[in-house]
Design a protein around this motif. Structure first.
Motif, PDB file in Angstrom:
ATOM      1  N   TYR A 144     -31.565 -14.412  51.372  1.00 49.92           N
ATOM      2  CA  TYR A 144     -32.212 -13.342  52.135  1.00 49.92           C
ATOM      3  C   TYR A 144     -31.781 -11.984  51.580  1.00 49.92           C
ATOM      4  O   TYR A 144     -32.580 -11.042  51.525  1.00 49.92           O
ATOM      5  N   ARG A 145     -30.536 -11.884  51.188  1.00 48.74           N
ATOM      6  CA  ARG A 145     -30.026 -10.709  50.500  1.00 48.74           C
ATOM      7  C   ARG A 145     -29.278 -11.155  49.246  1.00 48.74           C
ATOM      8  O   ARG A 145     -28.671 -12.227  49.228  1.00 48.74           O
ATOM      9  N   TYR A 146     -29.312 -10.320  48.205  1.00 48.35           N
ATOM     10  CA  TYR A 146     -28.469 -10.535  47.037  1.00 48.35           C
ATOM     11  C   TYR A 146     -27.419  -9.433  47.068  1.00 48.35           C
ATOM     12  O   TYR A 146     -27.714  -8.261  46.810  1.00 48.35           O
ATOM     13  N   VAL A 147     -26.198  -9.820  47.413  1.00 49.85           N
ATOM     14  CA  VAL A 147     -25.136  -8.850  47.684  1.00 49.85           C
ATOM     15  C   VAL A 147     -24.050  -8.966  46.629  1.00 49.85           C
ATOM     16  O   VAL A 147     -23.498 -10.045  46.395  1.00 49.85           O
ATOM     17  N   ILE A 148     -23.757  -7.847  45.985  1.00 56.88           N
ATOM     18  CA  ILE A 148     -22.667  -7.782  45.022  1.00 56.88           C
ATOM     19  C   ILE A 148     -21.571  -6.873  45.572  1.00 56.88           C
ATOM     20  O   ILE A 148     -21.823  -6.028  46.428  1.00 56.88           O
ATOM     21  N   MET A 149     -20.362  -7.082  45.105  1.00 54.56           N
ATOM     22  CA  MET A 149     -19.225  -6.232  45.483  1.00 54.56           C
ATOM     23  C   MET A 149     -18.887  -5.361  44.281  1.00 54.56           C
ATOM     24  O   MET A 149     -18.623  -5.869  43.178  1.00 54.56           O
ATOM     25  N   VAL A 150     -18.898  -4.051  44.494  1.00 51.31           N
ATOM     26  CA  VAL A 150     -18.699  -3.104  43.400  1.00 51.31           C
ATOM     27  C   VAL A 150     -17.709  -2.022  43.810  1.00 51.31           C
ATOM     28  O   VAL A 150     -17.545  -1.719  44.997  1.00 51.31           O
TER      29      VAL A 150
ATOM     30  N   GLU B 141     -29.043  -0.991  49.492  1.00 47.51           N
ATOM     31  CA  GLU B 141     -28.522  -0.643  50.814  1.00 47.51           C
ATOM     32  C   GLU B 141     -27.185  -1.324  51.078  1.00 47.51           C
ATOM     33  O   GLU B 141     -26.873  -2.364  50.481  1.00 47.51           O
ATOM     34  N   ARG B 142     -26.407  -0.736  51.985  1.00 44.36           N
ATOM     35  CA  ARG B 142     -25.335  -1.497  52.602  1.00 44.36           C
ATOM     36  C   ARG B 142     -25.994  -2.639  53.382  1.00 44.36           C
ATOM     37  O   ARG B 142     -26.872  -2.397  54.199  1.00 44.36           O
ATOM     38  N   PRO B 143     -25.570  -3.879  53.186  1.00 46.28           N
ATOM     39  CA  PRO B 143     -26.251  -4.982  53.884  1.00 46.28           C
ATOM     40  C   PRO B 143     -25.982  -5.027  55.385  1.00 46.28           C
ATOM     41  O   PRO B 143     -26.746  -5.637  56.126  1.00 46.28           O
ATOM     42  N   VAL B 144     -24.903  -4.385  55.827  1.00 48.03           N
ATOM     43  CA  VAL B 144     -24.615  -4.219  57.255  1.00 48.03           C
ATOM     44  C   VAL B 144     -24.330  -2.741  57.475  1.00 48.03           C
ATOM     45  O   VAL B 144     -23.512  -2.143  56.765  1.00 48.03           O
ATOM     46  N   PHE B 145     -24.983  -2.149  58.447  1.00 48.39           N
ATOM     47  CA  PHE B 145     -24.864  -0.704  58.662  1.00 48.39           C
ATOM     48  C   PHE B 145     -23.410  -0.288  58.875  1.00 48.39           C
ATOM     49  O   PHE B 145     -22.895   0.616  58.201  1.00 48.39           O
ATOM     50  N   GLU B 146     -22.731  -0.961  59.804  1.00 48.33           N
ATOM     51  CA  GLU B 146     -21.325  -0.667  60.072  1.00 48.33           C
ATOM     52  C   GLU B 146     -20.711  -1.834  60.841  1.00 48.33           C
ATOM     53  O   GLU B 146     -21.296  -2.308  61.813  1.00 48.33           O
ATOM     54  N   PRO B 147     -19.553  -2.338  60.416  1.00 41.90           N
ATOM     55  CA  PRO B 147     -18.919  -3.429  61.164  1.00 41.90           C
ATOM     56  C   PRO B 147     -18.681  -3.040  62.620  1.00 41.90           C
ATOM     57  O   PRO B 147     -18.386  -1.880  62.936  1.00 41.90           O
ATOM     58  N   LEU B 148     -18.812  -4.013  63.511  1.00 41.22           N
ATOM     59  CA  LEU B 148     -18.690  -3.738  64.943  1.00 41.22           C
ATOM     60  C   LEU B 148     -17.338  -3.160  65.309  1.00 41.22           C
ATOM     61  O   LEU B 148     -17.231  -2.285  66.182  1.00 41.22           O
ATOM     62  N   HIS B 149     -16.280  -3.637  64.670  1.00 39.18           N
ATOM     63  CA  HIS B 149     -14.933  -3.233  65.090  1.00 39.18           C
ATOM     64  C   HIS B 149     -14.673  -1.748  64.873  1.00 39.18           C
ATOM     65  O   HIS B 149     -13.770  -1.181  65.496  1.00 39.18           O
TER      66      HIS B 149
ATOM     67  N   HIS C  23     -17.526  -1.960  49.806  1.00 45.15           N
ATOM     68  CA  HIS C  23     -17.862  -2.400  48.454  1.00 45.15           C
ATOM     69  C   HIS C  23     -19.168  -3.193  48.334  1.00 45.15           C
ATOM     70  O   HIS C  23     -19.683  -3.343  47.222  1.00 45.15           O
ATOM     71  N   ALA C  24     -19.701  -3.726  49.425  1.00 50.33           N
ATOM     72  CA  ALA C  24     -20.882  -4.591  49.337  1.00 50.33           C
ATOM     73  C   ALA C  24     -22.154  -3.757  49.151  1.00 50.33           C
ATOM     74  O   ALA C  24     -22.371  -2.767  49.852  1.00 50.33           O
ATOM     75  N   LEU C  25     -22.988  -4.185  48.218  1.00 46.19           N
ATOM     76  CA  LEU C  25     -24.254  -3.505  47.942  1.00 46.19           C
ATOM     77  C   LEU C  25     -25.351  -4.548  47.812  1.00 46.19           C
ATOM     78  O   LEU C  25     -25.222  -5.518  47.066  1.00 46.19           O
ATOM     79  N   SER C  26     -26.441  -4.352  48.552  1.00 48.12           N
ATOM     80  CA  SER C  26     -27.566  -5.284  48.546  1.00 48.12           C
ATOM     81  C   SER C  26     -28.663  -4.755  47.632  1.00 48.12           C
ATOM     82  O   SER C  26     -29.158  -3.640  47.805  1.00 48.12           O
ATOM     83  N   ILE C  27     -29.026  -5.584  46.656  1.00 46.05           N
ATOM     84  CA  ILE C  27     -30.039  -5.229  45.662  1.00 46.05           C
ATOM     85  C   ILE C  27     -31.393  -5.779  46.112  1.00 46.05           C
ATOM     86  O   ILE C  27     -31.454  -6.877  46.672  1.00 46.05           O
ATOM     87  N   PRO C  28     -32.488  -5.064  45.919  1.00 46.23           N
ATOM     88  CA  PRO C  28     -33.795  -5.559  46.371  1.00 46.23           C
ATOM     89  C   PRO C  28     -34.071  -6.976  45.889  1.00 46.23           C
ATOM     90  O   PRO C  28     -33.943  -7.275  44.701  1.00 46.23           O
ATOM     91  N   LEU C  29     -34.445  -7.844  46.826  1.00 44.98           N
ATOM     92  CA  LEU C  29     -34.824  -9.217  46.489  1.00 44.98           C
ATOM     93  C   LEU C  29     -35.771  -9.723  47.566  1.00 44.98           C
ATOM     94  O   LEU C  29     -35.396  -9.826  48.732  1.00 44.98           O
ATOM     95  N   TYR C  30     -37.012  -9.988  47.179  1.00 43.95           N
ATOM     96  CA  TYR C  30     -38.021 -10.544  48.085  1.00 43.95           C
ATOM     97  C   TYR C  30     -39.122 -11.170  47.241  1.00 43.95           C
ATOM     98  O   TYR C  30     -39.254 -10.859  46.046  1.00 43.95           O
ATOM     99  N   PRO C  31     -39.896 -12.090  47.814  1.00 45.11           N
ATOM    100  CA  PRO C  31     -40.845 -12.881  47.013  1.00 45.11           C
ATOM    101  C   PRO C  31     -41.886 -12.077  46.256  1.00 45.11           C
ATOM    102  O   PRO C  31     -42.361 -12.512  45.195  1.00 45.11           O
TER     103      PRO C  31
END
Length: 362
Positions: free
Chosen positions: A286-292, A310-318, A335-343
């Protein structure tokens, strides 16, 4: 000066190539399916909703399906069907959208936030154990970014599990589809999910009693007054779109996996952490997430070249809650970054993404 690849706009003008982070894939058959229901005049909850419920339950491997208005309402009704209420505690990961937290508050219960494992960004049994108390009533288990959580270890805790499959429809854990392990599972059909109905959600379960409670709570019309009934129905034209999309899901999954495989091959030459592959579970990407390192700088540089990451999660709940420490969630946020990926990504767009990251990662 930044140079963009160009594309021709509707007016015939040449403009920069912009690749959005997420995008639904709607074709003529989807449009026809919705138009047929609209033309019939029978547009509220009806036969198409029932058909969609049966189809999704059959695909996942569950006995019962209850279609609702959103993934959050699906979580809310799931908690109520388990008898969760005032004073009860519900455990969930910090690294997730706010939906599980809000649904728990809607049920009158107390959210208990735990950290994730960095290998798959999922909640894990080790972190859940630390928060278990006599008041723990349920654990919400999101399968983040399309990769299943370690369900075997979580099931050994003997706590009621609600699988949050909003991002993972079609993913497999030990050759069995996610959504068929917990007491209940929920799905979302928001515009950019694995399949879309525009909005909407569904709860699946194998428990007849839970199913009856879900049906009773979904709508309030022509029933005695109680405080536990809601207006969480799905429309038939939404269900028609969902059914049409479900027929294409296997293609969507195959296409996502193909693109992910190409990303992994291309990005493996850079100093980044790539999504981990497992022998016992299959992601739907659903997402392709790399750590950079320097994530925000890379995101901004890609944006200048027309690639919306995008950041794959806006902000952790804690981060908005006192008394919770979740260092792995903090690291993912940084560090997580989501790269565009869709059919619907075209070959030209994929090549532009490759060129963009050749520049920004070098």
């Amino acid at each position: 000066m930044t140079r963009h690849k160009t594309k021709r706009t509707k007016g015939g003008k040449i403009g920069p190539m912009i690749i959005p982070h997420s995008k639904p894939m709607i074709d003529e058959k989807d449009v026809e399916a919705v138009a047929e229901v609209l033309a019939s005049g029978m547009i509220a909850q009806g036969e198409k909703v029932s058909e969609f419920e049966d189809a999704l339950a059959g695909f996942v491997g569950a006995r019962y399906g209850v279609a609702v208005s959103s993934g959050t309402s699906a979580l809310h009704l799931s908690l109520l069907s388990l008898g969760v209420g005032a004073g009860d505690e519900v455990i969930m990961p910090s690294y997730v959208c706010s939906s599980p937290y809000l649904a728990t508050l809607h049920a009158g219960a107390v959210p208990r936030v735990v950290d994730i494992g960095l290998s798959d960004f999922n909640i894990c049994a080790e972190t859940v154990k630390k928060q278990l108390t006599s008041r723990t009533k349920a654990v919400i288990v999101p399968h983040m970014f399309g990769t299943p959580a370690e369900l075997g270890e979580l099931l050994e805790l003997e706590v009621q599990l609600i699988e949050d499959c909003a991002q993972s429809l079609g993913a497999e854990y030990k050759k069995r589809r996610v959504g068929s392990f917990g007491e209940l599972s929920i799905f979302s059909f928001y515009a950019t999910k694995m399949i879309t109905a525009g909005e909407g959600g569904m709860v699946l379960t194998n428990n007849k009693e839970f199913y009856s409670r879900l049906i009773d709570a979904r709508d309030y019309d022509k029933k005695p007054l109680t405080s536990t009934m809601y207006n969480y129905k799905m429309t038939d034209f939404q269900a028609a779109l969902g059914l049409s999309q479900l027929k294409k899901l296997q293609y969507f999954i195959e296409r996502r996996r193909q693109i992910a495989s190409r990303y992994t091959e291309r990005f493996s030459k850079f100093n980044v952490e790539l999504p981990r592959m497992y022998s016992h579970k299959k992601s739907v990407f659903y997402r392709y997430v790399i750590m950079v390192d320097k994530m925000e700088r890379i995101q901004k540089s890609a944006k200048k070249k027309g690639v919306m990451c995008e950041r794959p999660v806006f902000e952790p709940l804690h981060k908005s809650l006192p008394h919770f420490r979740c260092p792995n969630s903090d690291k993912a946020h940084d560090h997580a970054l989501s790269i565009p990926l869709y059919p619907s990504l075209s070959e030209r767009e994929i090549e532009h993404i490759f060129r963009t990251f050749d520049d920004v990662l070098n």
